[in-house]
Design an enzyme around this catalytic site. Structure first.
Site, PDB file in Angstrom:
ATOM      1  N   ARG A 113       0.807  -1.235   0.000  1.00 33.68           N
ATOM      2  CA  ARG A 113       0.000   0.000   0.000  1.00 33.68           C
ATOM      3  C   ARG A 113       0.836   1.280   0.000  1.00 33.68           C
ATOM      4  O   ARG A 113       0.400   2.334   0.434  1.00 33.68           O
ATOM      5  CB  ARG A 113      -0.986   0.033   1.172  1.00 33.68           C
ATOM      6  CG  ARG A 113      -1.987  -1.090   1.121  1.00 33.68           C
ATOM      7  CD  ARG A 113      -3.254  -0.762   1.871  1.00 33.68           C
ATOM      8  NE  ARG A 113      -4.217  -1.827   1.679  1.00 33.68           N
ATOM      9  CZ  ARG A 113      -4.246  -2.925   2.416  1.00 33.68           C
ATOM     10  NH1 ARG A 113      -3.386  -3.089   3.402  1.00 33.68           N
ATOM     11  NH2 ARG A 113      -5.139  -3.867   2.168  1.00 33.68           N
ATOM     12  N   GLU A 177       8.350  16.993 -26.080  1.00 36.11           N
ATOM     13  CA  GLU A 177       7.566  17.408 -24.898  1.00 36.11           C
ATOM     14  C   GLU A 177       7.961  18.832 -24.458  1.00 36.11           C
ATOM     15  O   GLU A 177       7.136  19.574 -23.926  1.00 36.11           O
ATOM     16  CB  GLU A 177       7.752  16.430 -23.727  1.00 36.11           C
ATOM     17  CG  GLU A 177       7.308  14.984 -24.003  1.00 36.11           C
ATOM     18  CD  GLU A 177       5.800  14.718 -23.791  1.00 36.11           C
ATOM     19  OE1 GLU A 177       5.011  15.674 -23.735  1.00 36.11           O
ATOM     20  OE2 GLU A 177       5.445  13.519 -23.706  1.00 36.11           O
ATOM     21  N   LYS A 219       5.263  22.602 -16.464  1.00 35.44           N
ATOM     22  CA  LYS A 219       4.494  21.425 -16.020  1.00 35.44           C
ATOM     23  C   LYS A 219       4.006  21.615 -14.577  1.00 35.44           C
ATOM     24  O   LYS A 219       2.856  21.315 -14.253  1.00 35.44           O
ATOM     25  CB  LYS A 219       5.348  20.152 -16.150  1.00 35.44           C
ATOM     26  CG  LYS A 219       4.586  18.941 -15.643  1.00 35.44           C
ATOM     27  CD  LYS A 219       4.662  17.724 -16.486  1.00 35.44           C
ATOM     28  CE  LYS A 219       3.686  16.667 -16.003  1.00 35.44           C
ATOM     29  NZ  LYS A 219       3.947  15.350 -16.492  1.00 35.44           N
ATOM     30  N   GLU A 229      -6.332  16.442 -12.201  1.00 34.08           N
ATOM     31  CA  GLU A 229      -7.051  16.769 -13.434  1.00 34.08           C
ATOM     32  C   GLU A 229      -8.557  16.914 -13.214  1.00 34.08           C
ATOM     33  O   GLU A 229      -9.360  16.349 -13.943  1.00 34.08           O
ATOM     34  CB  GLU A 229      -6.753  15.693 -14.486  1.00 34.08           C
ATOM     35  CG  GLU A 229      -6.507  16.265 -15.863  1.00 34.08           C
ATOM     36  CD  GLU A 229      -5.874  15.279 -16.822  1.00 34.08           C
ATOM     37  OE1 GLU A 229      -4.748  14.814 -16.554  1.00 34.08           O
ATOM     38  OE2 GLU A 229      -6.511  14.984 -17.831  1.00 34.08           O
ATOM     39  N   ASN A 241      -2.136  17.580 -22.285  1.00 39.78           N
ATOM     40  CA  ASN A 241      -2.449  16.502 -23.236  1.00 39.78           C
ATOM     41  C   ASN A 241      -2.438  16.967 -24.679  1.00 39.78           C
ATOM     42  O   ASN A 241      -2.758  16.187 -25.572  1.00 39.78           O
ATOM     43  CB  ASN A 241      -3.831  15.906 -22.933  1.00 39.78           C
ATOM     44  CG  ASN A 241      -3.803  15.082 -21.674  1.00 39.78           C
ATOM     45  OD1 ASN A 241      -2.781  14.503 -21.341  1.00 39.78           O
ATOM     46  ND2 ASN A 241      -4.917  15.044 -20.968  1.00 39.78           N
ATOM     47  N   HIS A 244      -1.627  14.633 -27.491  1.00 34.70           N
ATOM     48  CA  HIS A 244      -1.650  13.265 -26.957  1.00 34.70           C
ATOM     49  C   HIS A 244      -2.897  12.467 -27.340  1.00 34.70           C
ATOM     50  O   HIS A 244      -2.849  11.241 -27.327  1.00 34.70           O
ATOM     51  CB  HIS A 244      -1.505  13.293 -25.434  1.00 34.70           C
ATOM     52  CG  HIS A 244      -0.086  13.549 -24.995  1.00 34.70           C
ATOM     53  ND1 HIS A 244       0.586  14.695 -25.314  1.00 34.70           N
ATOM     54  CD2 HIS A 244       0.800  12.789 -24.277  1.00 34.70           C
ATOM     55  CE1 HIS A 244       1.810  14.649 -24.805  1.00 34.70           C
ATOM     56  NE2 HIS A 244       1.972  13.505 -24.173  1.00 34.70           N
ATOM     57  N   HIS A 248      -1.449   9.195 -28.566  1.00 35.59           N
ATOM     58  CA  HIS A 248      -1.694   7.912 -27.898  1.00 35.59           C
ATOM     59  C   HIS A 248      -2.364   6.910 -28.840  1.00 35.59           C
ATOM     60  O   HIS A 248      -2.050   5.714 -28.829  1.00 35.59           O
ATOM     61  CB  HIS A 248      -2.571   8.105 -26.660  1.00 35.59           C
ATOM     62  CG  HIS A 248      -1.816   8.639 -25.470  1.00 35.59           C
ATOM     63  ND1 HIS A 248      -2.438   9.136 -24.350  1.00 35.59           N
ATOM     64  CD2 HIS A 248      -0.486   8.758 -25.224  1.00 35.59           C
ATOM     65  CE1 HIS A 248      -1.532   9.539 -23.474  1.00 35.59           C
ATOM     66  NE2 HIS A 248      -0.338   9.320 -23.984  1.00 35.59           N
ATOM     67  N   HIS A 261       7.426   7.639 -27.902  1.00 32.35           N
ATOM     68  CA  HIS A 261       6.319   8.459 -27.408  1.00 32.35           C
ATOM     69  C   HIS A 261       6.421   9.886 -27.998  1.00 32.35           C
ATOM     70  O   HIS A 261       5.439  10.458 -28.477  1.00 32.35           O
ATOM     71  CB  HIS A 261       6.343   8.498 -25.880  1.00 32.35           C
ATOM     72  CG  HIS A 261       5.280   9.378 -25.298  1.00 32.35           C
ATOM     73  ND1 HIS A 261       3.941   9.083 -25.384  1.00 32.35           N
ATOM     74  CD2 HIS A 261       5.359  10.571 -24.633  1.00 32.35           C
ATOM     75  CE1 HIS A 261       3.238  10.045 -24.804  1.00 32.35           C
ATOM     76  NE2 HIS A 261       4.075  10.957 -24.339  1.00 32.35           N
TER      77      HIS A 261
HETATM   78  N1  LIG Z   1       3.726   9.846 -16.100  1.00 26.44           N
HETATM   79  C1  LIG Z   1       3.693  10.898 -16.889  1.00 26.44           C
HETATM   80  O1  LIG Z   1       3.283  11.998 -16.496  1.00 26.44           O
HETATM   81  C2  LIG Z   1       4.193  10.765 -18.298  1.00 26.44           C
HETATM   82  C3  LIG Z   1       4.428  11.914 -19.078  1.00 26.44           C
HETATM   83  C4  LIG Z   1       4.972  11.757 -20.340  1.00 26.44           C
HETATM   84  C5  LIG Z   1       5.288  10.482 -20.808  1.00 26.44           C
HETATM   85  N2  LIG Z   1       5.040   9.391 -20.036  1.00 26.44           N
HETATM   86  C6  LIG Z   1       5.394   8.044 -20.478  1.00 26.44           C
HETATM   87  O2  LIG Z   1       6.799   7.963 -20.631  1.00 26.44           O
HETATM   88  C7  LIG Z   1       7.090   6.912 -21.545  1.00 26.44           C
HETATM   89  C8  LIG Z   1       8.167   7.337 -22.499  1.00 26.44           C
HETATM   90  O3  LIG Z   1       9.334   7.617 -21.769  1.00 26.44           O
HETATM   91  P1  LIG Z   1      10.776   7.570 -22.457  1.00 26.44           P
HETATM   92  O4  LIG Z   1      10.727   8.293 -23.734  1.00 26.44           O
HETATM   93  O5  LIG Z   1      11.756   7.979 -21.426  1.00 26.44           O
HETATM   94  O6  LIG Z   1      10.908   6.039 -22.874  1.00 26.44           O
HETATM   95  P2  LIG Z   1      11.768   4.806 -22.337  1.00 26.44           P
HETATM   96  O7  LIG Z   1      11.719   4.674 -20.891  1.00 26.44           O
HETATM   97  O8  LIG Z   1      11.305   3.646 -23.148  1.00 26.44           O
HETATM   98  O9  LIG Z   1      13.256   5.168 -22.789  1.00 26.44           O
HETATM   99  C9  LIG Z   1      13.565   5.253 -24.153  1.00 26.44           C
HETATM  100  C10 LIG Z   1      14.740   4.313 -24.529  1.00 26.44           C
HETATM  101  O10 LIG Z   1      15.944   4.843 -24.004  1.00 26.44           O
HETATM  102  C11 LIG Z   1      16.626   3.853 -23.203  1.00 26.44           C
HETATM  103  N3  LIG Z   1      17.357   4.614 -22.184  1.00 26.44           N
HETATM  104  C12 LIG Z   1      16.847   5.195 -21.056  1.00 26.44           C
HETATM  105  N4  LIG Z   1      17.780   5.935 -20.449  1.00 26.44           N
HETATM  106  C13 LIG Z   1      18.914   5.804 -21.187  1.00 26.44           C
HETATM  107  C14 LIG Z   1      20.230   6.359 -21.094  1.00 26.44           C
HETATM  108  N5  LIG Z   1      20.547   7.242 -20.138  1.00 26.44           N
HETATM  109  N6  LIG Z   1      21.135   6.001 -22.026  1.00 26.44           N
HETATM  110  C15 LIG Z   1      20.809   5.153 -23.043  1.00 26.44           C
HETATM  111  N7  LIG Z   1      19.594   4.623 -23.209  1.00 26.44           N
HETATM  112  C16 LIG Z   1      18.653   4.954 -22.298  1.00 26.44           C
HETATM  113  C17 LIG Z   1      15.538   2.938 -22.726  1.00 26.44           C
HETATM  114  O11 LIG Z   1      16.028   1.665 -22.411  1.00 26.44           O
HETATM  115  C18 LIG Z   1      14.603   2.905 -23.944  1.00 26.44           C
HETATM  116  O12 LIG Z   1      15.121   1.998 -24.898  1.00 26.44           O
HETATM  117  C19 LIG Z   1       5.774   6.569 -22.240  1.00 26.44           C
HETATM  118  O13 LIG Z   1       5.311   5.352 -21.761  1.00 26.44           O
HETATM  119  C20 LIG Z   1       4.860   7.698 -21.830  1.00 26.44           C
HETATM  120  O14 LIG Z   1       3.508   7.301 -21.773  1.00 26.44           O
HETATM  121  C21 LIG Z   1       4.517   9.506 -18.788  1.00 26.44           C
HETATM  122 ZN   LIG Z   2       3.702  12.771 -23.301  1.00 27.67          ZN
END
Ligand SMILES: NC(=O)c1ccc[n+]([C@@H]2O[C@H](COP(=O)([O-])OP(=O)(O)OC[C@H]3O[C@@H](n4cnc5c(N)ncnc54)[C@H](O)[C@@H]3O)[C@@H](O)[C@H]2O)c1
Ligand SMILES: [Zn+2]
Length: 355
Positions: A113, A177, A219, A229, A241, A244, A248, A261
């Site tokens: 939890r 972003e 942000k 939200e 969004n 998005h 998405h 993304h």
């Molecule tokens: N929670 C939120 O508010 C929010 C906001 C925006 C996006 N998201 C989510 O975030 C995700 C996308 O995140 P992302 O773009 O970081 O993707 P990711 O975590 O898949 O990372 C992208 C790639 O980079 C690699 N990687 C990570 N750090 C590295 C580093 N320092 N050196 C080399 N390689 C590295 C990872 O293994 C992966 O292959 C999506 O699922 C999206 O929905 C969430």
């Molecule tokens: Zn996003």
């Protein structure tokens, strides 16, 4: 530029630190204050693992990507923690991109939890966006982020030295972003990005830190006003969004394996900017300016699937929608966004066929 930002209102308490070459020290400090520390690390990251010598730190490597944001991904990590006798005094640190942060945040908020949670985002996208604001979650076959919680990390460390190993494609994904934040809230920031995008994409340290800082401030503006939200005005967190709704749907249409993304939401932002223009809200001049900037930075702007009728059914499944209406956060000029515009499914289809 401050290097310590606080979310500290009645309900929310998170510290965001922006500091170079600080990861080891940050983790060792946490390990001194806590009985047991679980570090969940993206296996692609190259960092100094000196902190691993601490006896109370257990490292769990995960091969990251959208594929981990699933029921299986959740079960694997949660069961690993439970089998190794995690307890209420244990803390979880996630060192990775948005996918790991989203999964680990959900695990941290639900196992026993709620475990204390720390984030060290390792992609540009996670530093400017996903590590801020406390949203986490996993995907289902029906769509993205449909299961999750709001759970604020205790601290977030933004250390740009971790980005050195990040592929260019991922830097560009995070940049999308950053541009989004400028487009919805800050015209001057957009102009500054027009001037500085090249340096930023080549990881110029001071430009990068300034852009990350500005992005986080935007942000935080929405997160502080509207953590969960609930608002239905232009201060709603829903403004984040922009791009998005379409983005998405594209990701899920391609089963999360064609676009990053950031690439999907780049196409989403241009398409939603065109919708804004079609509805008479955004001028042609502003639309052209945005497209020009995207092209200059090699951000994606179009995909054939936008005209595929199946996309509409994906759009309907977005969690913002109900009945046959699709909700879009749109922009009426560069730096200004409009709370959800409800559009009928047929109208959206017509617009998509004609833009
Ligand atoms: N929670 C939120 O508010 C929010 C906001 C925006 C996006 N998201 C989510 O975030 C995700 C996308 O995140 P992302 O773009 O970081 O993707 P990711 O975590 O898949 O990372 C992208 C790639 O980079 C690699 N990687 C990570 N750090 C590295 C580093 N320092 N050196 C080399 N390689 C590295 C990872 O293994 C992966 O292959 C999506 O699922 C999206 O929905 C969430
Ligand atoms: Zn996003």
């Amino acid at each position: 530029m401050k290097n310590k930002l606080l979310i500290n209102n009645k309900k929310l308490k998170t510290t965001i630190l922006i500091k170079k070459n600080h990861i080891c020290k940050f983790i060792i400090n946490i390990s001194k204050k806590n009985e047991k520390v679980y570090c969940v690390v993206d296996s692609k990251i190259k960092i100094d693992l000196n902190f691993a010598k601490q006896k109370n730190i257990k490292i769990i490597y995960i091969q990251c990507g959208e594929k981990i944001k699933t029921f299986d991904g959740y079960k694997n990590l949660a069961e690993k923690l439970i089998k190794s006798n995690v307890n209420r005094k244990s803390v979880l640190i996630a060192i990775g991109g948005g996918t790991l942060g989203d999964l680990a945040g959900f695990v941290a908020s639900t196992v026993l939890r709620g475990l204390e949670f720390f984030l060290i985002p390792s992609t540009l996208l996670s530093q400017v966006d996903s590590s801020i604001g406390g949203k986490n979650g996993i995907n289902t076959i029906s769509g993205k982020n449909l299961i999750g919680t709001f759970y604020q990390p205790k601290k977030v460390l933004i250390d740009i030295s971790i980005l050195n190993s990040l592929p260019k494609k991922e830097i560009r994904s995070g940049y999308a972003e950053i541009v989004k934040h400028a487009l919805i809230k800050d015209y001057k920031f957009f102009c500054w990005l027009e001037e500085n995008a090249n340096k930023l994409l080549n990881l110029n340290k001071s430009i990068l830190e300034k852009a990350i800082y500005k992005s986080i401030i935007i942000k935080l503006f929405y997160v502080k006003k509207d953590e969960k939200e609930f608002l239905s005005d232009n201060n709603s967190r829903a403004m984040l969004n922009f791009g998005h709704t379409i983005g998405h749907a594209l990701e899920s249409q391609y089963n999360y394996n064609k676009f990053t993304h950031g690439e999907a939401i780049s196409i989403g932002m241009i398409t939603e900017a065109k919708i804004s223009n079609y509805l008479g809200m955004l001028s042609f001049d502003d639309l052209e300016k945005i497209i020009k900037h995207f092209k200059k930075c090699k951000l994606k702007i179009y995909d054939n699937v936008l005209k595929d009728k199946k996309l509409i059914n994906r759009l309907i499944k977005d969690k913002k929608n109900f009945q046959n209406n699709i909700n879009f956060s749109l922009i009426d000029k560069i730096g200004s966004s409009i709370f959800y515009k409800k559009l009928d499914k047929k109208k959206v289809n017509y617009i998509l066929q004609n833009i």
